[in-house]
Design an enzyme around this catalytic site. Sequence first.
Site, PDB file in Angstrom:
ATOM      1  N   LYS A   1       0.919  -1.215   0.010  1.00 52.47           N
ATOM      2  CA  LYS A   1       0.031   0.058  -0.038  1.00 52.47           C
ATOM      3  C   LYS A   1       0.827   1.141  -0.169  1.00 52.47           C
ATOM      4  O   LYS A   1       0.592   2.403  -0.562  1.00 52.47           O
ATOM      5  CB  LYS A   1      -0.847   0.121   1.174  1.00 52.47           C
ATOM      6  CG  LYS A   1      -2.003  -0.911   1.070  1.00 52.47           C
ATOM      7  CD  LYS A   1      -3.117  -1.095   2.161  1.00 52.47           C
ATOM      8  CE  LYS A   1      -4.198  -2.015   1.667  1.00 52.47           C
ATOM      9  NZ  LYS A   1      -5.420  -2.145   2.898  1.00 52.47           N
TER      10      LYS A   1
ATOM     11  N   ASP B   1     -10.131   2.373   1.602  1.00 55.57           N
ATOM     12  CA  ASP B   1     -10.221   1.936   3.105  1.00 55.57           C
ATOM     13  C   ASP B   1     -11.129   2.630   3.918  1.00 55.57           C
ATOM     14  O   ASP B   1     -12.021   2.027   5.004  1.00 55.57           O
ATOM     15  CB  ASP B   1      -9.030   1.532   3.617  1.00 55.57           C
ATOM     16  CG  ASP B   1      -8.452   0.159   3.029  1.00 55.57           C
ATOM     17  OD1 ASP B   1      -9.169  -0.653   2.417  1.00 55.57           O
ATOM     18  OD2 ASP B   1      -7.412   0.090   3.134  1.00 55.57           O
TER      19      ASP B   1
ATOM     20  N   TYR C   1     -11.528 -10.750   8.774  1.00 55.47           N
ATOM     21  CA  TYR C   1     -12.563 -11.387   8.416  1.00 55.47           C
ATOM     22  C   TYR C   1     -12.363 -12.794   8.249  1.00 55.47           C
ATOM     23  O   TYR C   1     -11.068 -13.301   8.156  1.00 55.47           O
ATOM     24  CB  TYR C   1     -13.231 -10.618   7.184  1.00 55.47           C
ATOM     25  CG  TYR C   1     -12.307 -10.929   5.775  1.00 55.47           C
ATOM     26  CD1 TYR C   1     -11.401  -9.669   5.739  1.00 55.47           C
ATOM     27  CD2 TYR C   1     -12.569 -11.959   5.152  1.00 55.47           C
ATOM     28  CE1 TYR C   1     -10.715  -9.745   4.510  1.00 55.47           C
ATOM     29  CE2 TYR C   1     -11.645 -11.972   3.813  1.00 55.47           C
ATOM     30  CZ  TYR C   1     -10.810 -10.942   3.599  1.00 55.47           C
ATOM     31  OH  TYR C   1      -9.880 -10.923   2.504  1.00 55.47           O
TER      32      TYR C   1
HETATM   33  P1  NAP Z   1       0.319  -3.593   8.196  1.00 54.12           P
HETATM   34  O1  NAP Z   1       0.691  -2.133   7.405  1.00 54.12           O
HETATM   35  O2  NAP Z   1       1.080  -4.756   8.227  1.00 54.12           O
HETATM   36  O3  NAP Z   1       0.096  -3.096   9.856  1.00 54.12           O
HETATM   37  C1  NAP Z   1       0.064  -4.057  10.757  1.00 54.12           C
HETATM   38  C2  NAP Z   1      -0.215  -3.147  12.079  1.00 54.12           C
HETATM   39  O4  NAP Z   1      -0.516  -4.309  13.143  1.00 54.12           O
HETATM   40  C3  NAP Z   1       1.040  -2.459  12.528  1.00 54.12           C
HETATM   41  O5  NAP Z   1       0.355  -1.479  13.254  1.00 54.12           O
HETATM   42  C4  NAP Z   1       1.705  -3.537  13.471  1.00 54.12           C
HETATM   43  O6  NAP Z   1       2.355  -2.730  14.409  1.00 54.12           O
HETATM   44  C5  NAP Z   1       0.752  -4.441  14.253  1.00 54.12           C
HETATM   45  N1  NAP Z   1       1.054  -5.663  14.353  1.00 54.12           N
HETATM   46  C6  NAP Z   1       1.357  -6.620  13.439  1.00 54.12           C
HETATM   47  N2  NAP Z   1       1.808  -7.554  14.116  1.00 54.12           N
HETATM   48  C7  NAP Z   1       1.602  -7.485  15.177  1.00 54.12           C
HETATM   49  C8  NAP Z   1       1.721  -8.407  16.324  1.00 54.12           C
HETATM   50  N3  NAP Z   1       2.146  -9.495  16.288  1.00 54.12           N
HETATM   51  N4  NAP Z   1       1.605  -7.846  17.674  1.00 54.12           N
HETATM   52  C9  NAP Z   1       1.101  -6.463  17.800  1.00 54.12           C
HETATM   53  N5  NAP Z   1       0.793  -5.794  16.679  1.00 54.12           N
HETATM   54  C10 NAP Z   1       1.336  -5.965  15.563  1.00 54.12           C
HETATM   55  O7  NAP Z   1      -1.077  -3.846   7.926  1.00 54.12           O
HETATM   56  P2  NAP Z   1      -2.286  -2.988   7.563  1.00 54.12           P
HETATM   57  O8  NAP Z   1      -2.368  -2.974   6.187  1.00 54.12           O
HETATM   58  O9  NAP Z   1      -2.282  -1.805   8.329  1.00 54.12           O
HETATM   59  O10 NAP Z   1      -3.544  -3.792   7.818  1.00 54.12           O
HETATM   60  C11 NAP Z   1      -3.981  -4.499   9.244  1.00 54.12           C
HETATM   61  C12 NAP Z   1      -4.972  -5.485   9.203  1.00 54.12           C
HETATM   62  O11 NAP Z   1      -6.137  -5.117   8.781  1.00 54.12           O
HETATM   63  C13 NAP Z   1      -4.597  -6.630   8.235  1.00 54.12           C
HETATM   64  O12 NAP Z   1      -5.206  -8.120   9.116  1.00 54.12           O
HETATM   65  C14 NAP Z   1      -5.358  -6.612   7.233  1.00 54.12           C
HETATM   66  O13 NAP Z   1      -5.573  -7.894   6.423  1.00 54.12           O
HETATM   67  C15 NAP Z   1      -6.582  -5.938   7.518  1.00 54.12           C
HETATM   68  N6  NAP Z   1      -7.378  -5.007   6.645  1.00 54.12           N
HETATM   69  C16 NAP Z   1      -8.471  -5.415   6.259  1.00 54.12           C
HETATM   70  C17 NAP Z   1      -9.301  -4.786   5.609  1.00 54.12           C
HETATM   71  C18 NAP Z   1     -10.802  -4.973   5.264  1.00 54.12           C
HETATM   72  O14 NAP Z   1     -11.334  -4.552   4.200  1.00 54.12           O
HETATM   73  N7  NAP Z   1     -11.545  -5.784   6.039  1.00 54.12           N
HETATM   74  C19 NAP Z   1      -8.893  -3.732   4.895  1.00 54.12           C
HETATM   75  C20 NAP Z   1      -7.564  -3.134   5.111  1.00 54.12           C
HETATM   76  C21 NAP Z   1      -6.757  -4.061   6.237  1.00 54.12           C
HETATM   77  P3  NAP Z   1       3.994  -2.476  14.156  1.00 54.12           P
HETATM   78  O15 NAP Z   1       3.727  -0.863  13.825  1.00 54.12           O
HETATM   79  O16 NAP Z   1       4.777  -2.521  15.535  1.00 54.12           O
HETATM   80  O17 NAP Z   1       4.572  -3.341  13.133  1.00 54.12           O
END
Ligand code: NAP
Length: 266
Positions: A63, A98, A210
């Site tokens: 992204k 989003d 989800y």
């Molecule tokens: P990302 O850029 O990988 O960010 C992940 C976030 O989660 C970061 O803040 C990270 O913290 C934290 N994190 C990851 N692993 C962790 C762990 N083991 N313990 C604690 N914190 C952790 O992902 P993203 O794009 O923001 O997406 C996040 C989630 O939302 C994903 O599961 C994605 O599939 C979901 N999502 C769903 C939709 C939907 O339409 N339903 C849309 C977008 C995203 P750090 O900063 O410390 O690394």
Amino acid sequence: MKLGLFGRPVSHSSSPKLFAALGRILNRKIEYEAVRVDGPLSAAVEAARAKGWRGASVTIPFKLEAADLAGGLTSQARAVGAVNVLRFESKLVGHNTDADGLADALRGAGIAVKDRVVMIFGARGAAAAAGWACGKEGARAVRFVNRTAPTARRLARALAKSFPKTRYSAGAAANADVWINATPLGQGDNDESPAPAGLKAPRAAVDLVYGKVTPFQRRASEAGAKVIDGTAMLVHQALRAWEFWDKPLTPARRAEIAEELIEELS
Ligand code: NAP
């Protein structure tokens, strides 16, 4: 219309099923291909252009790379700082659906954030979109709780500039009216919850994960909160993406289609 998804991994994605159902509902021919990108995103974009794609959805971990690659960004993409949709024109246009997708999902589920205190777990792309949606919907306060504290502080500072009436902060978990999980915790084989024990139950909890009932959802629902998983947001961000590639739907039509798609994917 030829469309697709770039990400890594993509095998778990519900987007191909979602766009197949959308094509049936709209009576339109939509070819949607999920492409796992192992090399640079730019090469995948060029290959897709050669195949005649109109645009693409972008998911983890591309992204931010998509935002750098785009020759132009919509105001929404600039404000959120991440791109989850690309449109292939003479230049590559990056957009973010989003944030609006989450706002639509909250509205559709009857979860109000106006004048409420919201706690968002996570501080990257999805959390930024969630924080933006909460600001736009008039939340009183938004707190980011993240494993890496400086990322959360940076995000809170950036969003405070866009929505001065909402009090953004970063730090440890605290009581809130609405919880939003914007981390991957609970996804796939992971069985952790980002919400620590001992907090007062929220009125509502929104998991962006989800396809399964996670410990985050279970804890909130056992405490009496209204809970939705990420299916509604997935559907709404995809509908907004479709509108960016094709043409706008009326809010009533969008809500009607979303309901059908959520049922199909649930
Ligand atoms: P990302 O850029 O990988 O960010 C992940 C976030 O989660 C970061 O803040 C990270 O913290 C934290 N994190 C990851 N692993 C962790 C762990 N083991 N313990 C604690 N914190 C952790 O992902 P993203 O794009 O923001 O997406 C996040 C989630 O939302 C994903 O599961 C994605 O599939 C979901 N999502 C769903 C939709 C939907 O339409 N339903 C849309 C977008 C995203 P750090 O900063 O410390 O690394």
